[in-house]
Write a protein that holds these residues in place. Structure first.
Motif, mmCIF file in Angstrom:
data_model
loop_
_atom_site.group_PDB
_atom_site.id
_atom_site.type_symbol
_atom_site.label_atom_id
_atom_site.label_comp_id
_atom_site.label_asym_id
_atom_site.label_seq_id
_atom_site.Cartn_x
_atom_site.Cartn_y
_atom_site.Cartn_z
ATOM 1 N N VAL A 169 -55.189 7.991 30.090
ATOM 2 C CA VAL A 169 -54.951 7.736 28.864
ATOM 3 C C VAL A 169 -53.813 8.370 28.247
ATOM 4 C CG1 VAL A 169 -57.510 7.037 28.694
ATOM 5 C CG2 VAL A 169 -56.847 9.253 27.769
ATOM 6 N N SER A 170 -53.758 8.052 26.732
ATOM 7 C CA SER A 170 -52.694 8.696 26.135
ATOM 8 C C SER A 170 -53.237 10.109 25.728
ATOM 9 C CB SER A 170 -52.368 7.970 24.864
ATOM 10 O OG SER A 170 -53.712 7.942 23.911
ATOM 11 N N ALA A 171 -52.352 11.144 25.326
ATOM 12 C CA ALA A 171 -52.941 12.263 25.009
ATOM 13 C C ALA A 171 -53.583 12.357 23.588
ATOM 14 C CB ALA A 171 -51.466 13.323 24.580
ATOM 15 N N ARG A 172 -53.374 11.377 22.854
ATOM 16 C CA ARG A 172 -54.033 11.403 21.582
ATOM 17 C C ARG A 172 -55.544 10.889 21.803
ATOM 18 N NH1 ARG A 172 -54.021 9.678 16.063
ATOM 19 N NH2 ARG A 172 -55.438 8.187 15.659
ATOM 20 N N LEU A 173 -55.805 10.003 22.773
ATOM 21 C CA LEU A 173 -57.283 9.524 23.024
ATOM 22 C C LEU A 173 -58.152 10.483 23.787
ATOM 23 C CD1 LEU A 173 -59.288 7.187 22.888
ATOM 24 C CD2 LEU A 173 -58.168 6.083 25.126
ATOM 25 N N LYS A 174 -57.304 11.266 24.924
ATOM 26 C CA LYS A 174 -57.920 12.226 25.581
ATOM 27 C C LYS A 174 -58.277 13.259 24.471
ATOM 28 C CE LYS A 174 -57.140 15.772 29.128
ATOM 29 N NZ LYS A 174 -56.142 16.538 30.176
ATOM 30 N N GLN A 175 -57.703 13.664 23.549
ATOM 31 C CA GLN A 175 -58.006 14.677 22.495
ATOM 32 C C GLN A 175 -59.240 14.235 21.723
ATOM 33 O OE1 GLN A 175 -54.524 15.518 19.785
ATOM 34 N NE2 GLN A 175 -54.206 17.360 21.025
ATOM 35 N N ARG A 176 -59.272 12.837 21.356
ATOM 36 C CA ARG A 176 -60.567 12.406 20.946
ATOM 37 C C ARG A 176 -61.914 12.743 21.790
ATOM 38 N NH1 ARG A 176 -58.820 12.255 16.286
ATOM 39 N NH2 ARG A 176 -57.423 10.884 15.434
ATOM 40 N N PHE A 177 -61.604 12.353 23.034
ATOM 41 C CA PHE A 177 -62.670 12.605 24.153
ATOM 42 C C PHE A 177 -62.977 14.107 24.127
ATOM 43 C CE2 PHE A 177 -62.101 8.172 25.896
ATOM 44 C CZ PHE A 177 -63.183 7.837 26.055
ATOM 45 N N VAL A 178 -61.904 14.970 24.108
ATOM 46 C CA VAL A 178 -62.217 16.486 24.175
ATOM 47 C C VAL A 178 -62.905 17.047 23.138
ATOM 48 C CG1 VAL A 178 -61.145 18.476 24.765
ATOM 49 C CG2 VAL A 178 -60.464 16.585 26.181
ATOM 50 N N GLY A 179 -62.291 16.561 22.056
ATOM 51 C CA GLY A 179 -62.440 17.414 20.916
ATOM 52 C C GLY A 179 -63.592 16.621 19.980
ATOM 53 N N ASP A 180 -63.844 15.475 20.081
ATOM 54 C CA ASP A 180 -64.761 14.728 19.082
ATOM 55 C C ASP A 180 -66.011 14.336 19.694
ATOM 56 O OD1 ASP A 180 -62.616 14.651 17.161
ATOM 57 O OD2 ASP A 180 -61.936 12.748 17.429
#
Length: 258
Positions: A40-51
């Motif tokens: 997935v995009s870096a932005r979406l990965k951050q959503r999974f990892v951080g949120d």
């Protein structure tokens, strides 16, 4: 059998029958399975990892697990818990999960720390991977439901129908209850969507109810803008033009609210 939990929420606390609850030993869904393959995009990965703290399968609603007739459109309904580290429901995360499991209808149960409800709760908090600040843990939780439905295009509006995510109000877990009303799984899904979107279990004419609510919200915003424009207008002709539009919008709103 110990049933699956997402923080303080389980199928049983939601009022669902034990027959549809997932055993705790089989409930955990690693976050990585949703964003590693396909990448997935870096932005979406951050959503999974951080949120997102964790993702849990809480219940599986099928004819044999809840005692209703098979649906013609709905094969099964997954009840999936998302323990989150952010204030707002992680809509991007849920939309991605739903795309990966397109053969199933999903009712998401988002669980957050109750401290997020306090606007001042971020003081002394810790930033997550997205730069969002998590509050100091209060120990209490809140939950909200979310579903996705295809939004209908109203007459006079351009564009194609699109999948849209609807999120309920946040509430205490003890108040978060779901009822499985209906003779078939199609009926159950419609009624579950009504509970999320409108807070009642009446799934009849649901698309029409949604369209009406959205039209009311659109007209209300339009009226507020026209009232501001009318108050600021200096030219008499312009003021009259705005007044005519304002009167028309108010009449349309009045008709919808009857």
């Amino acid at each position: 059998m110990t049933v699956a939990h997402c923080a303080s929420v389980s199928a049983l606390t939601l009022g669902l029958p034990a027959s549809c609850a997932i055993p705790e030993a089989k409930s955990a869904l690693p976050k990585q399975m949703f964003y590693v393959k396909p990448p997935v995009s870096a932005r979406l990965k951050q959503r999974f990892v951080g949120d997102v703290e964790s993702i849990t399968m809480l219940a599986l609603l099928r004819p044999n697990t809840i005692g209703v007739a098979a649906g013609t459109k709905v094969r099964e309904v997954l009840v999936m818990g998302i323990e989150q580290n952010c204030k707002d429901a992680p809509v991007e995360v849920m939309e991605h999960i739903a795309k990966l499991r397109s053969g199933s209808n999903i009712l998401f149960v988002c669980v957050r720390d109750a401290a997020f409800a306090d606007e001042n709760s971020n003081a002394g908090g810790k930033a997550n991977a997205n730069g969002n600040t998590s509050p100091a843990k209060s120990g209490e939780t809140q939950c909200a439901f979310a579903v996705q439905r295809i939004s209908s295009v109203r007459a006079g509006h351009q564009g194609e129908a699109q999948m849209r995510t609807y999120v309920s109000q946040w509430q205490e877990p003890k108040s978060a209850q779901l009822s499985l009303d209906g003779e078939s799984l199609d009926d159950v899904w419609q009624n579950l969507c009504a509970q999320v979107i409108f807070g009642d279990a009446d799934g009849s004419d649901l698309d029409a109810r949604i369209a009406k609510r959205e039209a009311i919200a659109e007209l209300t915003a339009q009226i507020a803008k026209l009232e501001g424009d009318h108050a600021r207008a200096k030219d008499g002709v312009k003021r009259n033009e705005i007044f005519v539009k304002l009167h028309k919008a108010k009449k349309q709103l009045e008709a919808l609210q009857q």
